[in-house]
Design a protein around this motif. Structure first.
Motif, PDB file in Angstrom:
ATOM      1  N   VAL A   1       4.544  11.087   7.260  1.00 53.91           N
ATOM      2  CA  VAL A   1       5.069  12.217   6.488  1.00 53.91           C
ATOM      3  C   VAL A   1       5.626  13.297   7.420  1.00 53.91           C
ATOM      4  O   VAL A   1       6.773  13.709   7.290  1.00 53.91           O
ATOM      5  CB  VAL A   1       3.978  12.806   5.584  1.00 53.91           C
ATOM      6  N   PHE A   2       4.836  13.749   8.379  1.00 54.17           N
ATOM      7  CA  PHE A   2       5.246  14.858   9.240  1.00 54.17           C
ATOM      8  C   PHE A   2       5.912  14.400  10.530  1.00 54.17           C
ATOM      9  O   PHE A   2       6.433  15.201  11.293  1.00 54.17           O
ATOM     10  CB  PHE A   2       4.042  15.738   9.562  1.00 54.17           C
ATOM     11  N   ARG A   3       5.843  13.094  10.792  1.00 56.30           N
ATOM     12  CA  ARG A   3       6.493  12.490  11.968  1.00 56.30           C
ATOM     13  C   ARG A   3       5.933  13.005  13.285  1.00 56.30           C
ATOM     14  O   ARG A   3       6.624  12.978  14.303  1.00 56.30           O
ATOM     15  CB  ARG A   3       8.008  12.661  11.901  1.00 56.30           C
ATOM     16  N   TRP A   4       4.689  13.475  13.275  1.00 58.55           N
ATOM     17  CA  TRP A   4       4.050  13.748  14.559  1.00 58.55           C
ATOM     18  C   TRP A   4       3.927  12.427  15.300  1.00 58.55           C
ATOM     19  O   TRP A   4       3.807  11.365  14.694  1.00 58.55           O
ATOM     20  CB  TRP A   4       2.659  14.326  14.341  1.00 58.55           C
ATOM     21  N   THR A   5       3.941  12.513  16.618  1.00 57.98           N
ATOM     22  CA  THR A   5       3.773  11.302  17.411  1.00 57.98           C
ATOM     23  C   THR A   5       2.727  11.510  18.491  1.00 57.98           C
ATOM     24  O   THR A   5       2.479  12.645  18.937  1.00 57.98           O
ATOM     25  CB  THR A   5       5.093  10.872  18.073  1.00 57.98           C
ATOM     26  N   TYR A   6       2.138  10.425  18.883  1.00 51.95           N
ATOM     27  CA  TYR A   6       1.142  10.414  19.959  1.00 51.95           C
ATOM     28  C   TYR A   6       1.411   9.191  20.808  1.00 51.95           C
ATOM     29  O   TYR A   6       1.720   8.111  20.283  1.00 51.95           O
ATOM     30  CB  TYR A   6      -0.272  10.349  19.383  1.00 51.95           C
TER      31      TYR A   6
ATOM     32  N   PHE B   1       0.851  -1.182   0.000  1.00 56.70           N
ATOM     33  CA  PHE B   1       0.000   0.000   0.000  1.00 56.70           C
ATOM     34  C   PHE B   1       0.896   1.244   0.000  1.00 56.70           C
ATOM     35  O   PHE B   1       2.076   1.168   0.332  1.00 56.70           O
ATOM     36  CB  PHE B   1      -0.938   0.004   1.218  1.00 56.70           C
ATOM     37  N   PRO B   2       0.319   2.414  -0.360  1.00 56.71           N
ATOM     38  CA  PRO B   2       1.123   3.647  -0.396  1.00 56.71           C
ATOM     39  C   PRO B   2       1.431   4.140   1.019  1.00 56.71           C
ATOM     40  O   PRO B   2       0.646   4.864   1.633  1.00 56.71           O
ATOM     41  CB  PRO B   2       0.223   4.627  -1.158  1.00 56.71           C
ATOM     42  N   TYR B   3       2.576   3.758   1.518  1.00 58.71           N
ATOM     43  CA  TYR B   3       2.973   3.959   2.915  1.00 58.71           C
ATOM     44  C   TYR B   3       2.774   5.411   3.365  1.00 58.71           C
ATOM     45  O   TYR B   3       2.280   5.659   4.468  1.00 58.71           O
ATOM     46  CB  TYR B   3       4.431   3.539   3.055  1.00 58.71           C
TER      47      TYR B   3
ATOM     48  N   ASP C   1      10.976   4.586   9.403  1.00 54.00           N
ATOM     49  CA  ASP C   1      11.918   4.770   8.314  1.00 54.00           C
ATOM     50  C   ASP C   1      11.129   4.588   7.017  1.00 54.00           C
ATOM     51  O   ASP C   1      10.780   3.461   6.659  1.00 54.00           O
ATOM     52  CB  ASP C   1      13.051   3.737   8.414  1.00 54.00           C
ATOM     53  N   SER C   2      10.852   5.693   6.340  1.00 49.07           N
ATOM     54  CA  SER C   2      10.012   5.627   5.143  1.00 49.07           C
ATOM     55  C   SER C   2      10.661   4.798   4.045  1.00 49.07           C
ATOM     56  O   SER C   2       9.971   4.067   3.324  1.00 49.07           O
ATOM     57  CB  SER C   2       9.728   7.037   4.625  1.00 49.07           C
ATOM     58  N   ALA C   3      11.977   4.908   3.895  1.00 49.12           N
ATOM     59  CA  ALA C   3      12.665   4.159   2.849  1.00 49.12           C
ATOM     60  C   ALA C   3      12.518   2.656   3.056  1.00 49.12           C
ATOM     61  O   ALA C   3      12.432   1.891   2.092  1.00 49.12           O
ATOM     62  CB  ALA C   3      14.136   4.544   2.810  1.00 49.12           C
ATOM     63  N   LYS C   4      12.464   2.243   4.304  1.00 47.17           N
ATOM     64  CA  LYS C   4      12.314   0.825   4.631  1.00 47.17           C
ATOM     65  C   LYS C   4      10.866   0.440   4.879  1.00 47.17           C
ATOM     66  O   LYS C   4      10.576  -0.735   5.129  1.00 47.17           O
ATOM     67  CB  LYS C   4      13.155   0.472   5.854  1.00 47.17           C
ATOM     68  N   ARG C   5       9.968   1.432   4.853  1.00 49.69           N
ATOM     69  CA  ARG C   5       8.549   1.180   5.122  1.00 49.69           C
ATOM     70  C   ARG C   5       8.388   0.434   6.443  1.00 49.69           C
ATOM     71  O   ARG C   5       7.604  -0.520   6.554  1.00 49.69           O
ATOM     72  CB  ARG C   5       7.912   0.414   3.975  1.00 49.69           C
ATOM     73  N   THR C   6       9.117   0.877   7.429  1.00 47.99           N
ATOM     74  CA  THR C   6       9.174   0.185   8.712  1.00 47.99           C
ATOM     75  C   THR C   6       8.904   1.161   9.848  1.00 47.99           C
ATOM     76  O   THR C   6       9.438   2.266   9.863  1.00 47.99           O
ATOM     77  CB  THR C   6      10.538  -0.489   8.910  1.00 47.99           C
ATOM     78  N   VAL C   7       8.076   0.711  10.778  1.00 53.09           N
ATOM     79  CA  VAL C   7       7.772   1.456  11.994  1.00 53.09           C
ATOM     80  C   VAL C   7       8.363   0.698  13.174  1.00 53.09           C
ATOM     81  O   VAL C   7       8.299  -0.532  13.205  1.00 53.09           O
ATOM     82  CB  VAL C   7       6.253   1.609  12.176  1.00 53.09           C
TER      83      VAL C   7
END
Length: 124
Positions: free
Chosen positions: A54-59, A27-29, A73-79
């Motif tokens: 995208v904006f790296r806000w966190t909660y 899916f479009p990460y 890491d967007s390049a790795k599509r990993t959280v």
């Protein structure tokens, strides 16, 4: 095919640390916010932490503030979910989930993609 795969749950003693990973494919990460939830039998599934890809806000849930850190890491599509100072009450199945970008933070019902979960056990 949309897929979320969680890794690196396990068992640790109180006060210890674990770092979970979630790899997203199919899916479009960048169109999604990513969240970590946990569930224990007899309780509702609760949000632990959320990050805007995208904006790296966190909660963070109040119960984990100062102990857990969510990153991605967007390049790795990993959280990632770094969990420090773990306590027995953190024992749960931890799930990665994705919610299409919209209002921040996403509402619980907006998470429509889920991983299979990884078990975290904190015990002496």
């Amino acid at each position: 095919q949309m897929q979320l795969l969680e890794f690196w749950g396990g068992s640790v003693q109180p006060g210890g640390s674990l770092s979970l990973s979630c790899v997203a494919t199919g899916f479009p990460y960048s169109d999604y916010h990513m969240g970590w939830f946990r569930h224990t039998p007899g309780k509702d599934r609760e949000v632990v932490a959320t990050i805007a890809t995208v904006f790296r806000w966190t909660y963070y849930a109040d119960s984990v503030v100062g102990r857990f850190t969510v990153s991605q890491d967007s390049a790795k599509r990993t959280v990632y979910l770094q969990m420090n100072s773990l306590q027995p009450e953190d024992t749960a199945m931890y799930y990665c989930a994705a919610a299409r970008r919209g209002i921040w933070p996403p509402r619980r019902y907006e998470y429509n993609y889920w991983g299979q979960g990884t078990q975290v056990t904190v015990s002496s």
